[in-house]
Design a protein around this motif. Structure first.
Motif, PDB file in Angstrom:
ATOM      1  N   LEU A   7       7.747  -9.946  -6.880  1.00  0.00           N
ATOM      2  CA  LEU A   7       7.362 -10.265  -8.259  1.00  0.00           C
ATOM      3  C   LEU A   7       7.486  -9.072  -9.207  1.00  0.00           C
ATOM      4  O   LEU A   7       7.855  -9.227 -10.352  1.00  0.00           O
ATOM      5  N   THR A   8       7.186  -7.879  -8.731  1.00  0.00           N
ATOM      6  CA  THR A   8       7.249  -6.695  -9.598  1.00  0.00           C
ATOM      7  C   THR A   8       8.256  -5.671  -9.065  1.00  0.00           C
ATOM      8  O   THR A   8       8.072  -4.464  -9.231  1.00  0.00           O
ATOM      9  N   LEU A   9       9.328  -6.143  -8.462  1.00  0.00           N
ATOM     10  CA  LEU A   9      10.322  -5.283  -7.824  1.00  0.00           C
ATOM     11  C   LEU A   9      10.885  -4.166  -8.707  1.00  0.00           C
ATOM     12  O   LEU A   9      11.096  -3.052  -8.214  1.00  0.00           O
ATOM     13  N   PRO A  10      11.150  -4.372  -9.990  1.00  0.00           N
ATOM     14  CA  PRO A  10      11.730  -3.268 -10.769  1.00  0.00           C
ATOM     15  C   PRO A  10      10.919  -1.978 -10.720  1.00  0.00           C
ATOM     16  O   PRO A  10      11.482  -0.892 -10.836  1.00  0.00           O
ATOM     17  N   LEU A  11       9.607  -2.095 -10.513  1.00  0.00           N
ATOM     18  CA  LEU A  11       8.792  -0.880 -10.464  1.00  0.00           C
ATOM     19  C   LEU A  11       9.190   0.006  -9.293  1.00  0.00           C
ATOM     20  O   LEU A  11       9.103   1.227  -9.382  1.00  0.00           O
ATOM     21  N   ARG A  12       9.614  -0.600  -8.191  1.00  0.00           N
ATOM     22  CA  ARG A  12      10.062   0.184  -7.033  1.00  0.00           C
ATOM     23  C   ARG A  12      11.208   1.107  -7.444  1.00  0.00           C
ATOM     24  O   ARG A  12      11.234   2.278  -7.079  1.00  0.00           O
ATOM     25  N   THR A  47       4.544   0.063 -16.030  1.00  0.00           N
ATOM     26  CA  THR A  47       3.719  -1.008 -15.476  1.00  0.00           C
ATOM     27  C   THR A  47       4.167  -2.303 -16.153  1.00  0.00           C
ATOM     28  O   THR A  47       4.952  -2.274 -17.104  1.00  0.00           O
ATOM     29  N   PHE A  48       3.635  -3.396 -15.687  1.00  0.00           N
ATOM     30  CA  PHE A  48       3.904  -4.684 -16.324  1.00  0.00           C
ATOM     31  C   PHE A  48       2.793  -5.042 -17.313  1.00  0.00           C
ATOM     32  O   PHE A  48       2.729  -6.173 -17.781  1.00  0.00           O
TER      33      PHE A  48
END
Length: 186
Positions: free
Chosen positions: A68-73, A84-85
């Motif tokens: 769900l929040t893969l771009p942060l990796r 952050t989102f």
């Protein structure tokens, strides 16, 4: 259209975790390969990514939303940003509400033992909205990483969210199992 064709060609699948690994134009790139010009560019791509996630959830031919929040990796871990989102809270709430309405789940990805994805803020939102299905994934790309960081950090996170039952899914069956946290020193 591509995903539709892949599902049509595949044998009957027991369980489908849908995830997005690419960005739409103007980036038009795999997340792992995309090099944002700066943090502002990366931040804009978060919105593009969430649009693709929402489209996938509306499509509905999955059981769980993965990464769900893969771009942060990639943006934080590889590029050194501190994104952050948080500024996309409204979009994430809309997506998670849709996930719950459709009876889908979300993946808690241990991210190779680094920062779990999504973080606790979004897991709490999902639970507050009525979400009950959380799958665990170590995102292992090698056999040595299978199950990485699931035993303690993830079990503790789920315990803190009030999760007490988990199911083992496979071959079109679901066996419920009580999550025995007393075996894990939390």
């Amino acid at each position: 259209a591509w995903a539709e064709r892949q599902l049509e060609l595949a044998p009957a699948l027991d369980f489908v975790i849908g995830s997005i690994h690419s960005l739409p134009p103007p980036a038009d790139s795999n997340l792992a390969l995309y090099a944002p010009a700066d943090e502002e560019d990366a931040r804009a791509r978060l919105g593009d990514y969430l649009s693709r996630i929402e489209r996938m959830v509306r499509w509905g031919k999955i059981q769980v939303v993965g990464h769900l929040t893969l771009p942060l990796r990639y943006f934080n871990g590889r590029r050194g940003f501190r994104l952050t989102f948080d500024e996309y809270q409204g979009e994430l709430e809309r997506i998670l509400r849709l996930v719950v309405e459709k009876g889908l789940g979300i993946e808690l990805n241990t991210n190779h033992g680094d920062m779990p994805l999504p973080d606790e803020k979004w897991l709490r939102m999902y639970r507050r909205l009525g979400g009950e299905i959380i799958t665990l994934g170590s995102d292992a790309h090698r056999t040595g990483g299978v199950g990485c960081a699931i035993a303690y950090p993830v079990a503790k996170k789920l315990h803190n969210l009030g999760c007490t039952v988990h199911s083992v899914v496979g071959f079109r069956s679901r066996d419920l199992v009580i999550l025995e946290l007393s075996l894990i020193h939390i």
